[in-house]
Design an enzyme around this catalytic site. Structure first.
Site, mmCIF file in Angstrom:
data_model
loop_
_atom_site.group_PDB
_atom_site.id
_atom_site.type_symbol
_atom_site.label_atom_id
_atom_site.label_comp_id
_atom_site.label_asym_id
_atom_site.label_seq_id
_atom_site.Cartn_x
_atom_site.Cartn_y
_atom_site.Cartn_z
ATOM 1 N N THR A 125 27.737 -9.022 29.900
ATOM 2 C CA THR A 125 26.487 -8.217 30.171
ATOM 3 C C THR A 125 25.711 -9.935 30.064
ATOM 4 O O THR A 125 25.932 -11.262 30.147
ATOM 5 C CB THR A 125 26.214 -8.148 28.206
ATOM 6 O OG1 THR A 125 24.835 -8.298 28.401
ATOM 7 C CG2 THR A 125 26.887 -8.530 27.715
ATOM 8 N N ASP A 126 24.038 -9.819 30.861
ATOM 9 C CA ASP A 126 23.239 -11.094 31.428
ATOM 10 C C ASP A 126 22.923 -11.770 29.807
ATOM 11 O O ASP A 126 22.575 -12.486 29.034
ATOM 12 C CB ASP A 126 22.780 -10.790 31.545
ATOM 13 C CG ASP A 126 21.106 -9.498 31.096
ATOM 14 O OD1 ASP A 126 21.864 -8.609 30.081
ATOM 15 O OD2 ASP A 126 19.890 -9.449 31.893
ATOM 16 N N GLU A 127 23.079 -10.468 28.510
ATOM 17 C CA GLU A 127 23.009 -11.043 27.324
ATOM 18 C C GLU A 127 23.156 -12.569 26.816
ATOM 19 O O GLU A 127 23.123 -12.853 25.310
ATOM 20 C CB GLU A 127 22.979 -10.102 25.941
ATOM 21 C CG GLU A 127 22.001 -8.802 26.058
ATOM 22 C CD GLU A 127 21.622 -7.573 25.817
ATOM 23 O OE1 GLU A 127 21.829 -7.825 24.494
ATOM 24 O OE2 GLU A 127 21.053 -6.481 25.899
ATOM 25 N N LYS A 157 30.376 -10.824 23.086
ATOM 26 C CA LYS A 157 30.502 -10.583 24.241
ATOM 27 C C LYS A 157 31.000 -12.103 24.783
ATOM 28 O O LYS A 157 31.980 -11.859 25.835
ATOM 29 C CB LYS A 157 29.343 -10.022 24.713
ATOM 30 C CG LYS A 157 29.387 -8.480 24.220
ATOM 31 C CD LYS A 157 30.065 -7.373 24.712
ATOM 32 C CE LYS A 157 30.089 -6.906 26.441
ATOM 33 N NZ LYS A 157 31.483 -6.306 26.792
HETATM 34 P P1 NAD Z 1 28.835 2.352 25.172
HETATM 35 O O1 NAD Z 1 28.510 1.970 23.261
HETATM 36 O O2 NAD Z 1 27.722 3.638 25.453
HETATM 37 O O3 NAD Z 1 30.585 2.492 24.494
HETATM 38 C C1 NAD Z 1 31.456 2.571 24.381
HETATM 39 C C2 NAD Z 1 31.804 2.812 24.414
HETATM 40 O O4 NAD Z 1 33.579 2.320 23.894
HETATM 41 C C3 NAD Z 1 32.741 4.197 23.535
HETATM 42 O O5 NAD Z 1 33.084 6.103 24.397
HETATM 43 C C4 NAD Z 1 33.142 3.783 22.354
HETATM 44 O O6 NAD Z 1 34.325 4.778 22.072
HETATM 45 C C5 NAD Z 1 34.371 2.705 23.085
HETATM 46 N N1 NAD Z 1 35.314 2.038 21.716
HETATM 47 C C6 NAD Z 1 34.635 0.900 21.169
HETATM 48 N N2 NAD Z 1 35.172 0.048 20.350
HETATM 49 C C7 NAD Z 1 36.756 0.592 20.969
HETATM 50 C C8 NAD Z 1 37.054 0.446 21.285
HETATM 51 N N3 NAD Z 1 37.728 -0.278 19.649
HETATM 52 N N4 NAD Z 1 38.873 0.593 21.003
HETATM 53 C C9 NAD Z 1 38.900 1.787 22.326
HETATM 54 N N5 NAD Z 1 37.688 1.951 22.396
HETATM 55 C C10 NAD Z 1 36.512 2.017 21.978
HETATM 56 O O7 NAD Z 1 28.796 0.672 25.437
HETATM 57 P P2 NAD Z 1 27.372 1.348 27.124
HETATM 58 O O8 NAD Z 1 26.497 1.058 26.909
HETATM 59 O O9 NAD Z 1 28.438 2.102 28.243
HETATM 60 O O10 NAD Z 1 28.346 -0.556 27.721
HETATM 61 C C11 NAD Z 1 29.873 -0.043 28.137
HETATM 62 C C12 NAD Z 1 29.776 -2.174 27.977
HETATM 63 O O11 NAD Z 1 29.330 -2.428 28.914
HETATM 64 C C13 NAD Z 1 29.936 -3.034 26.828
HETATM 65 O O12 NAD Z 1 30.666 -3.570 27.543
HETATM 66 C C14 NAD Z 1 28.978 -3.376 27.305
HETATM 67 O O13 NAD Z 1 28.566 -5.016 26.584
HETATM 68 C C15 NAD Z 1 28.605 -3.781 28.849
HETATM 69 N N6 NAD Z 1 27.160 -3.706 28.905
HETATM 70 C C16 NAD Z 1 26.435 -2.830 28.192
HETATM 71 C C17 NAD Z 1 24.681 -2.680 29.076
HETATM 72 C C18 NAD Z 1 24.040 -1.432 28.876
HETATM 73 O O14 NAD Z 1 22.969 -1.253 29.039
HETATM 74 N N7 NAD Z 1 24.591 -0.491 28.309
HETATM 75 C C19 NAD Z 1 24.498 -3.661 29.693
HETATM 76 C C20 NAD Z 1 25.485 -4.790 29.603
HETATM 77 C C21 NAD Z 1 27.000 -4.734 29.848
HETATM 78 P P1 TYD Z 2 17.854 -1.536 23.351
HETATM 79 O O1 TYD Z 2 17.807 -0.512 24.632
HETATM 80 O O2 TYD Z 2 18.450 -1.779 22.216
HETATM 81 O O3 TYD Z 2 18.937 -2.594 24.395
HETATM 82 P P2 TYD Z 2 18.926 -4.023 24.804
HETATM 83 O O4 TYD Z 2 18.359 -4.792 23.007
HETATM 84 O O5 TYD Z 2 20.485 -4.459 24.511
HETATM 85 O O6 TYD Z 2 17.638 -5.125 25.648
HETATM 86 O O7 TYD Z 2 16.713 -2.330 23.665
HETATM 87 C C1 TYD Z 2 15.930 -2.315 24.842
HETATM 88 C C2 TYD Z 2 14.611 -3.085 24.366
HETATM 89 O O8 TYD Z 2 13.556 -1.898 23.953
HETATM 90 C C3 TYD Z 2 14.835 -4.133 23.458
HETATM 91 O O9 TYD Z 2 13.884 -4.996 23.991
HETATM 92 C C4 TYD Z 2 14.494 -3.173 22.053
HETATM 93 C C5 TYD Z 2 13.610 -2.510 21.847
HETATM 94 N N1 TYD Z 2 13.595 -1.259 21.755
HETATM 95 C C6 TYD Z 2 12.351 -0.872 20.640
HETATM 96 O O10 TYD Z 2 11.560 -1.040 20.961
HETATM 97 N N2 TYD Z 2 12.172 0.076 20.039
HETATM 98 C C7 TYD Z 2 13.588 0.985 19.914
HETATM 99 O O11 TYD Z 2 13.931 1.849 19.044
HETATM 100 C C8 TYD Z 2 15.271 0.433 20.379
HETATM 101 C C9 TYD Z 2 16.542 1.005 20.312
HETATM 102 C C10 TYD Z 2 14.931 -0.717 21.395
#
Ligand code: NAD
Ligand code: TYD
Length: 340
Positions: A125-127, A157
């Protein structure tokens, strides 16, 4: 090729499994997921009967289980999406993030090292770069930006990324890492900002906006992320990191107001609430490397992607209503109960 996709019952992993099962009928996609609160097999309904798809329930941090699975399956490629992914949860329970995100990753890396692998890809992630100031729109995260994390989530991460790169340097493991900005789109769990706002606005509930709503996120439609990962796995250089993002920055308040407008709901639903501790101010990706080296370009802008996303939530109410009501947790039992 046999590809293990971990976390394929989650948001991005689920979209990725759909994409891969349909695009590569000659490849076998094994979805390995623990089905935590964030894992939802209802997301996999469109592919669950495909001949090139298989689901395995298990924990990436369970060493004995992972080694047995690798022994049986001998995968060619492992793509690790599995993670604890919600910043707010990491603030209340950091340890589960260390277990899955760090130890789960090292367990997978050790299995890859033991059984051999063509490619291990880490979905990051970019975080991991921390945040950028709000008054410097000229600054972006590049692959050279130092890691400087803020939350327990991003720290876990970043730690995983360092292990992945260390396994390349030390053991010669063929790895790649991608660092993407915030995703949105179908099958997004309604604890994250965009699906939370859509589902609550549709129910005329208050919409919690942290602080003043001025924090900025760089939004990417989920299938653009999936295509980028596929490209990095197939064409990316081993040992390299690729940033993924499409220059779609919006303040949280802009995002919420856009959704309210599209749903024809009043802005009076917005409720400013206490800010998240350590809240990152701005994320913004410089995608030059993946664009120039691998020819990746996103298909959607925020304006086109958010319309598509809202349409999906309107047409798939059952999916998110099941989550909100807790019904989705019964799917595994119904689907697999008698088979186990
Ligand atoms: P999510 O929380 O929707 O899904 C995570 C999945 O991993 C779930 O299905 C969960 O059951 C499974 N999981 C959790 N712990 C586990 C374990 N110990 N063993 C096997 N499976 C397990 O997450 P997401 O938003 O789909 O993110 C997926 C990946 O992408 C993550 O690695 C996250 O850091 C990365 N990512 C997410 C975002 C975003 O905006 N959501 C952006 C950049 C990177
Ligand atoms: P989020 O979807 O949790 O992603 P991330 O924190 O990983 O970027 O949140 C996106 C942005 O929205 C973040 O700045 C936090 C804000 N946010 C709210 O203002 N209200 C909410 O209820 C949530 C879940 C997030």
């Amino acid at each position: 090729m046999k590809i293990i996709v971990t976390g394929g019952a989650g948001f991005i992993g689920g979209n990725f499994v759909h994409y891969m099962v349909n695009k590569y009928p000659e490849d076998m996609i094994i979805n390995l997921d623990l089905l935590t609160y964030a894992g939802n097999l209802e997301t996999l309904k469109p592919v669950e009967n495909a001949p090139n798809y298989k689901f395995v329930k298990g924990d990436i941090a369970d060493r004995a289980f992972i080694f047995k699975l690798f022994e049986e399956e001998k995968p060619d490629v492992v793509i690790n999406f599995a993670a604890e992914s919600h910043v707010d949860r990491s603030i209340t329970d950091p340890e589960s993030f260390v277990r899955t995100n760090v130890m789960g990753t090292t367990t997978l890396l050790d299995a890859c090292r033991t059984y051999g692998i063509k490619r291990y890809h880490q979905v990051s992630t970019d975080e991991v770069y921390g945040d950028l100031p709000l008054d410097r729109p000229d600054l972006f995260f590049t692959e050279e930006t130092p890691l400087h994390t803020s939350s327990p989530y991003s720290s876990s991460k970043a730690s995983a990324d360092l292990f992945v790169l260390a396994y390349h340097r030390t053991y010669g493991l063929p790895v790649t890492v991608s660092r993407c900005s915030n995703n949105y789109g179908p099958y997004h769990f309604p604890e994250k900002l965009i699906p939370l706002i859509i589902s609550r606005a549709l129910n005329d509930e208050e919409l919690p906006v942290y602080g003043k709503g001025e924090n900025v996120r760089d939004w990417l439609y989920v299938t653009d992320h999936c295509k980028a990962i596929d490209l990095v796995v197939r064409k990316g250089k081993v040992g390299e990191v690729y940033n993924i993002g499409g220059h779609n920055e919006r303040t949280n308040l802009e995002v919420v107001k856009t959704i309210l407008k599209a749903l024809n709901k009043p802005e009076s639903l917005i409720k400013f609430v206490t800010d998240r501790p350590g809240h990152d101010r701005r994320y913004a990706i410089d995608p030059t490397k993946i664009e120039t080296e691998l020819g990746w370009k996103p298909e959607y802008t925020f304006d086109t992607g958010i319309v598509k996303t809202i349409e999906w939530y309107l047409n798939n109410k059952e999916w998110w209503e099941h989550i909100i009501s807790g019904e989705y947790t019964k799917y595994f039992e119904n689907m697999y109960g008698e088979r186990l």
